[in-house]
Design a protein around this motif. Sequence first.
Motif, PDB file in Angstrom:
ATOM      1  N   HIS A  49       0.886  -1.180   0.000  1.00 33.98           N
ATOM      2  CA  HIS A  49       0.000   0.000   0.000  1.00 33.98           C
ATOM      3  C   HIS A  49       0.918   1.223   0.000  1.00 33.98           C
ATOM      4  O   HIS A  49       2.089   1.109   0.381  1.00 33.98           O
ATOM      5  N   GLN A  61      -1.728   7.113   6.675  1.00 30.10           N
ATOM      6  CA  GLN A  61      -1.303   6.102   7.652  1.00 30.10           C
ATOM      7  C   GLN A  61      -0.187   5.236   7.075  1.00 30.10           C
ATOM      8  O   GLN A  61       0.021   5.189   5.864  1.00 30.10           O
ATOM      9  N   TRP A  67       1.044   1.453   6.304  1.00 30.30           N
ATOM     10  CA  TRP A  67       0.284   0.238   5.992  1.00 30.30           C
ATOM     11  C   TRP A  67       1.178  -1.000   5.974  1.00 30.30           C
ATOM     12  O   TRP A  67       2.313  -0.945   5.490  1.00 30.30           O
ATOM     13  N   PHE A 106      -1.866  -8.614   4.242  1.00 25.94           N
ATOM     14  CA  PHE A 106      -2.611  -7.945   5.324  1.00 25.94           C
ATOM     15  C   PHE A 106      -3.241  -6.633   4.852  1.00 25.94           C
ATOM     16  O   PHE A 106      -4.432  -6.434   4.978  1.00 25.94           O
ATOM     17  N   LYS A 107      -2.364  -5.746   4.300  1.00 22.60           N
ATOM     18  CA  LYS A 107      -2.807  -4.416   3.851  1.00 22.60           C
ATOM     19  C   LYS A 107      -3.718  -3.735   4.881  1.00 22.60           C
ATOM     20  O   LYS A 107      -4.835  -3.312   4.585  1.00 22.60           O
ATOM     21  N   THR A 108      -3.226  -3.725   6.121  1.00 28.63           N
ATOM     22  CA  THR A 108      -3.954  -3.093   7.218  1.00 28.63           C
ATOM     23  C   THR A 108      -3.165  -1.873   7.675  1.00 28.63           C
ATOM     24  O   THR A 108      -1.931  -1.938   7.731  1.00 28.63           O
ATOM     25  N   PRO A 109      -3.839  -0.770   8.001  1.00 29.30           N
ATOM     26  CA  PRO A 109      -3.094   0.407   8.454  1.00 29.30           C
ATOM     27  C   PRO A 109      -2.731   0.340   9.935  1.00 29.30           C
ATOM     28  O   PRO A 109      -3.409  -0.343  10.704  1.00 29.30           O
ATOM     29  N   GLY A 127      -2.998   2.858  11.789  1.00 30.58           N
ATOM     30  CA  GLY A 127      -3.917   3.793  12.442  1.00 30.58           C
ATOM     31  C   GLY A 127      -3.192   4.878  13.204  1.00 30.58           C
ATOM     32  O   GLY A 127      -2.216   5.457  12.702  1.00 30.58           O
ATOM     33  N   SER A 173       0.610   5.307  13.392  1.00 27.01           N
ATOM     34  CA  SER A 173       1.409   5.664  12.209  1.00 27.01           C
ATOM     35  C   SER A 173       2.422   6.781  12.481  1.00 27.01           C
ATOM     36  O   SER A 173       3.612   6.617  12.182  1.00 27.01           O
TER      37      SER A 173
END
Length: 175
Positions: A30, A81, A83, A88-91, A93, A96
């Motif tokens: 990301h 954020q 990533w 996964f591609k999760t931030p 949050g 960051s």
Amino acid sequence: MFWRTVLVAAFACFFLAVPDVDLLLLSLLHHRSILTHSALPAVIPFLFRRRIGLMPTAGALIGLHVHLICDALSPAVGFGQVWLPAPFKTPLGALSPLWLIVNAGFCFASAQAICRRRMPGLSGAVMVALTGGVIGVLYGLLNERSVLSAAVCLIFPGFLALAIRQRLRKAPSGA
Ligand SMILES: [Zn+2]
């Protein structure tokens, strides 16, 4: 000292842009990937240290420091954020900015440690404070078009400059 500074500054300028190579690899990473928005890209010149020495790594770390600390100013939403990569591609949050600041500090401290070891007296520390400060201010003003970005780039070089001043004050009595 002059050519070392030129070498460090050249690598610093090049590595200013390196974290955003994630934009070329969007299928895997990301934008604001945790892999490129960290101290990790400095491993590339470090792997070649036997051939090119450690000063290019110091330069890379200075450039990364500037990029990361400027990115830390973005609000921690959406592309602002940090990533995790695929799958996964999760931030991260709200964590960051903390990730970016800690990595920026680590990059600057490591660059300083390398240059202090390789250069006599305080010249290594002075060079890191100057190149970090000057490149950071130019990046903040010209690339980010923000006085605040330019100002945050002076935090770590500023602390280093204060430490250098302290050492210089102590020097005559300690000698
Ligand atoms: Zn970035």
